[in-house]
Design a protein around this motif. Sequence first.
Motif, PDB file in Angstrom:
ATOM      1  N   LEU A   1      13.091   7.971  -0.096  1.00 45.20           N
ATOM      2  CA  LEU A   1      11.953   8.567   0.602  1.00 45.20           C
ATOM      3  C   LEU A   1      10.634   8.121  -0.014  1.00 45.20           C
ATOM      4  CD1 LEU A   1      10.836  10.418   2.787  1.00 45.20           C
ATOM      5  CD2 LEU A   1      11.055  12.313   1.174  1.00 45.20           C
ATOM      6  N   ASN A   2      10.565   8.102  -1.338  1.00 42.18           N
ATOM      7  CA  ASN A   2       9.343   7.628  -1.999  1.00 42.18           C
ATOM      8  C   ASN A   2       9.029   6.191  -1.623  1.00 42.18           C
ATOM      9  OD1 ASN A   2       8.803  10.018  -3.309  1.00 42.18           O
ATOM     10  ND2 ASN A   2       9.888   9.438  -5.174  1.00 42.18           N
ATOM     11  N   TYR A   3      10.054   5.358  -1.512  1.00 45.15           N
ATOM     12  CA  TYR A   3       9.856   3.972  -1.096  1.00 45.15           C
ATOM     13  C   TYR A   3       9.267   3.915   0.312  1.00 45.15           C
ATOM     14  CZ  TYR A   3      10.900  -0.678   0.637  1.00 45.15           C
ATOM     15  OH  TYR A   3      10.792  -1.912   1.217  1.00 45.15           O
ATOM     16  N   GLN A   4       9.809   4.729   1.223  1.00 50.93           N
ATOM     17  CA  GLN A   4       9.303   4.748   2.594  1.00 50.93           C
ATOM     18  C   GLN A   4       7.833   5.176   2.636  1.00 50.93           C
ATOM     19  OE1 GLN A   4      10.902   3.708   5.350  1.00 50.93           O
ATOM     20  NE2 GLN A   4      12.661   3.170   4.105  1.00 50.93           N
ATOM     21  N   LEU A   5       7.478   6.166   1.827  1.00 54.62           N
ATOM     22  CA  LEU A   5       6.090   6.637   1.801  1.00 54.62           C
ATOM     23  C   LEU A   5       5.153   5.588   1.195  1.00 54.62           C
ATOM     24  CD1 LEU A   5       6.670  10.357   0.760  1.00 54.62           C
ATOM     25  CD2 LEU A   5       6.323   9.416   3.060  1.00 54.62           C
ATOM     26  N   ARG A   6       5.597   4.923   0.145  1.00 61.34           N
ATOM     27  CA  ARG A   6       4.773   3.860  -0.448  1.00 61.34           C
ATOM     28  C   ARG A   6       4.579   2.713   0.525  1.00 61.34           C
ATOM     29  NH1 ARG A   6       7.957   4.856  -4.940  1.00 61.34           N
ATOM     30  NH2 ARG A   6       9.197   3.002  -4.496  1.00 61.34           N
ATOM     31  N   LYS A   7       5.630   2.410   1.276  1.00 63.97           N
ATOM     32  CA  LYS A   7       5.579   1.291   2.214  1.00 63.97           C
ATOM     33  C   LYS A   7       4.497   1.496   3.272  1.00 63.97           C
ATOM     34  CE  LYS A   7       9.063   0.578   5.050  1.00 63.97           C
ATOM     35  NZ  LYS A   7      10.373   0.192   5.600  1.00 63.97           N
ATOM     36  N   VAL A   8       4.314   2.717   3.762  1.00 60.76           N
ATOM     37  CA  VAL A   8       3.320   2.947   4.814  1.00 60.76           C
ATOM     38  C   VAL A   8       1.909   3.118   4.275  1.00 60.76           C
ATOM     39  CG1 VAL A   8       4.980   3.934   6.430  1.00 60.76           C
ATOM     40  CG2 VAL A   8       3.672   5.446   4.935  1.00 60.76           C
ATOM     41  N   THR A   9       1.762   3.358   2.979  1.00 62.48           N
ATOM     42  CA  THR A   9       0.417   3.560   2.433  1.00 62.48           C
ATOM     43  C   THR A   9      -0.103   2.390   1.600  1.00 62.48           C
ATOM     44  OG1 THR A   9       1.300   4.706   0.497  1.00 62.48           O
ATOM     45  CG2 THR A   9       0.654   6.072   2.384  1.00 62.48           C
ATOM     46  N   LYS A  10       0.754   1.476   1.196  1.00 67.22           N
ATOM     47  CA  LYS A  10       0.314   0.440   0.248  1.00 67.22           C
ATOM     48  C   LYS A  10      -0.689  -0.547   0.832  1.00 67.22           C
ATOM     49  CE  LYS A  10       3.920  -3.022   0.827  1.00 67.22           C
ATOM     50  NZ  LYS A  10       4.976  -3.742   0.199  1.00 67.22           N
ATOM     51  N   ASN A  11      -0.607  -0.846   2.115  1.00 65.65           N
ATOM     52  CA  ASN A  11      -1.519  -1.828   2.705  1.00 65.65           C
ATOM     53  C   ASN A  11      -2.832  -1.219   3.181  1.00 65.65           C
ATOM     54  OD1 ASN A  11       0.265  -3.894   2.239  1.00 65.65           O
ATOM     55  ND2 ASN A  11       1.283  -3.641   4.215  1.00 65.65           N
ATOM     56  N   ARG A  12      -2.930   0.075   3.113  1.00 60.10           N
ATOM     57  CA  ARG A  12      -4.161   0.737   3.552  1.00 60.10           C
ATOM     58  C   ARG A  12      -4.906   1.228   2.315  1.00 60.10           C
ATOM     59  NH1 ARG A  12       0.062   1.804   6.739  1.00 60.10           N
ATOM     60  NH2 ARG A  12      -0.168   1.601   8.991  1.00 60.10           N
ATOM     61  N   SER A  13      -6.038   0.636   2.050  1.00 61.92           N
ATOM     62  CA  SER A  13      -6.767   0.998   0.833  1.00 61.92           C
ATOM     63  C   SER A  13      -7.583   2.276   1.007  1.00 61.92           C
ATOM     64  CB  SER A  13      -7.668  -0.143   0.381  1.00 61.92           C
ATOM     65  OG  SER A  13      -8.583  -0.463   1.412  1.00 61.92           O
ATOM     66  N   THR A  14      -8.009   2.567   2.221  1.00 61.48           N
ATOM     67  CA  THR A  14      -8.791   3.784   2.460  1.00 61.48           C
ATOM     68  C   THR A  14      -8.303   4.459   3.733  1.00 61.48           C
ATOM     69  OG1 THR A  14     -10.455   2.600   3.737  1.00 61.48           O
ATOM     70  CG2 THR A  14     -10.865   2.858   1.368  1.00 61.48           C
ATOM     71  N   PHE A  15      -8.544   5.750   3.776  1.00 67.32           N
ATOM     72  CA  PHE A  15      -8.236   6.551   4.956  1.00 67.32           C
ATOM     73  C   PHE A  15      -9.522   7.269   5.355  1.00 67.32           C
ATOM     74  CE2 PHE A  15      -4.147   5.953   2.998  1.00 67.32           C
ATOM     75  CZ  PHE A  15      -3.311   5.738   4.082  1.00 67.32           C
ATOM     76  N   PRO A  16      -9.771   7.432   6.643  1.00 68.24           N
ATOM     77  CA  PRO A  16     -11.023   8.056   7.076  1.00 68.24           C
ATOM     78  C   PRO A  16     -11.174   9.499   6.578  1.00 68.24           C
ATOM     79  CG  PRO A  16      -9.635   7.537   8.977  1.00 68.24           C
ATOM     80  CD  PRO A  16      -8.951   7.008   7.768  1.00 68.24           C
TER      81      PRO A  16
END
Length: 150
Positions: free
Chosen positions: A90-105
């Motif tokens: 699960l941690n891998y899945q969460l890292r995968k969706v957030t790693k390419n996005r440096s900022t969030f609005p």
Amino acid sequence: MCIVHMVRNSTKFVSWKDLKKICADLKAIYSAATEEAGRDALEEFGKIWDAKYPMIYQSWDTHWDDLSEFFKYPPEIRKAIYTTNAIESLNYQLRKVTKNRSTFPNDDAIFKILYLAIRNASEKWTMPVRDWGMALNQFAIIFGNERVPF
């Protein structure tokens, strides 16, 4: 630091002819009824295998404080928590969706993307936890109904 990973690390460099004996002796450690019995089994393991594989005993001894938490739970819960593979996945899945996005609005944006990632990951969870009902019952006894939803 879970039992499965400790066993895998311990057997990584073990000779094939000793593998079954090592695994049986390690099972005596993590399947012991109490922490004291587990510690005794670890000491016995050290006496038998230290001459040939000293790093196994040393590794278990070094991590004993973390591993001893395992003995604080009844056998029904131990069967459910002996490995951390599901958590790591699960941690891998969460890292995968957030790693390419440096900022969030905003904060809601990250919560939404994590929610969707968890929802997508949960669709792949097809294998039920063995004896989950018994483990859930023990969780409710230990932690109370306020932390274990029914």
